[in-house]
Design a protein around this motif. Structure first.
Motif, short mmCIF file in Angstrom:
data_model
loop_
_atom_site.label_atom_id
_atom_site.label_comp_id
_atom_site.label_asym_id
_atom_site.label_seq_id
_atom_site.Cartn_x
_atom_site.Cartn_y
_atom_site.Cartn_z
N ARG A 58 44.52 -93.48 9.63
CA ARG A 58 44.93 -94.54 8.71
C ARG A 58 43.85 -95.60 8.52
N ASP A 59 42.82 -95.60 9.37
CA ASP A 59 41.72 -96.54 9.24
C ASP A 59 40.64 -96.05 8.27
N ILE A 60 40.76 -94.83 7.77
CA ILE A 60 39.77 -94.29 6.83
C ILE A 60 40.07 -94.86 5.46
N GLN A 61 39.07 -95.51 4.86
CA GLN A 61 39.25 -96.11 3.55
C GLN A 61 38.91 -95.17 2.42
N SER A 62 37.80 -94.43 2.54
CA SER A 62 37.39 -93.53 1.47
C SER A 62 36.34 -92.55 1.97
N ILE A 63 36.08 -91.56 1.12
CA ILE A 63 34.99 -90.60 1.32
C ILE A 63 33.93 -90.94 0.29
N ARG A 64 32.69 -91.11 0.74
CA ARG A 64 31.59 -91.47 -0.16
C ARG A 64 30.63 -90.31 -0.31
N ILE A 65 30.12 -90.16 -1.51
CA ILE A 65 29.07 -89.19 -1.79
C ILE A 65 27.86 -89.97 -2.27
N GLN A 66 26.72 -89.77 -1.61
CA GLN A 66 25.48 -90.39 -2.06
C GLN A 66 24.59 -89.29 -2.62
N VAL A 67 24.25 -89.42 -3.88
CA VAL A 67 23.42 -88.42 -4.55
C VAL A 67 22.16 -89.10 -5.05
N LYS A 68 21.01 -88.60 -4.62
CA LYS A 68 19.71 -89.06 -5.12
C LYS A 68 18.94 -87.84 -5.57
N GLU A 69 18.63 -87.80 -6.84
CA GLU A 69 17.88 -86.68 -7.40
C GLU A 69 16.41 -87.07 -7.51
N GLY A 70 15.59 -86.11 -7.76
CA GLY A 70 14.16 -86.37 -7.90
C GLY A 70 13.36 -85.35 -7.13
N LEU A 71 12.19 -85.77 -6.66
CA LEU A 71 11.31 -84.87 -5.93
C LEU A 71 11.93 -84.44 -4.60
N TYR A 72 12.56 -85.37 -3.90
CA TYR A 72 13.25 -85.09 -2.64
C TYR A 72 14.72 -85.42 -2.81
N PRO A 73 15.52 -84.49 -3.32
CA PRO A 73 16.93 -84.80 -3.56
C PRO A 73 17.71 -84.93 -2.25
N ARG A 74 18.66 -85.87 -2.25
CA ARG A 74 19.52 -86.08 -1.08
C ARG A 74 20.97 -86.11 -1.56
N ARG A 75 21.80 -85.35 -0.87
CA ARG A 75 23.23 -85.35 -1.14
C ARG A 75 23.92 -85.48 0.20
N ILE A 76 24.47 -86.66 0.47
CA ILE A 76 25.05 -86.95 1.78
C ILE A 76 26.51 -87.32 1.61
#
Length: 120
Positions: A58-76
């Motif tokens: 019940r303490d979980i507020q949300s699920i976040r997705i961080q997406v950074k595209e480009g030369l070194y893409p990151r999806r966390i």
């Protein structure tokens, strides 16, 4: 030249220890019956080698997705906890997730936990 050789030895020994000790690996356990989320990760050797987090669902507020595209893409994928900030659920160096896969994982987890999804 000897400075660079010694520096290279230290860096390579650090990297080999990271690989052999399996730093960053672990598991996430979501128990709906008890209403508890447990996150376990291995760290570097020492007193705090085992990183164990436990909190209520019940303490979980949300699920976040961080997406950074480009030369070194990151999806966390992150989980935002009330009073504790955000906790990463996927490794930061995993570049093999396609946007569709990370979105699917986030949707499944958010549906299970009954929380909203935020995209950054």
């Amino acid at each position: 030249m000897s400075f660079y050789g010694i520096a290279g030895l230290f860096i390579s020994s650090y990297l080999w220890c990271t690989i052999l000790w399996n730093v960053g690996s672990g598991y996430d356990r979501f128990d709906r019956k008890e209403g508890i989320v447990r996150i376990f990760r291995w760290g570097f050797s020492g007193i705090k080698r085992r990183v164990f987090l436990q909190f209520l669902m019940r303490d979980i507020q949300s699920i976040r997705i961080q997406v950074k595209e480009g030369l070194y893409p990151r999806r966390i994928l992150y989980m935002e906890i009330r009073g504790q900030g955000v906790i990463p659920l996927t490794r930061t160096d995993e570049k093999f997730f396609t946007p569709r896969e990370i979105e699917q994982k986030a949707a499944e987890l958010a549906y299970f936990l009954r929380v909203p999804i935020e995209v950054f």
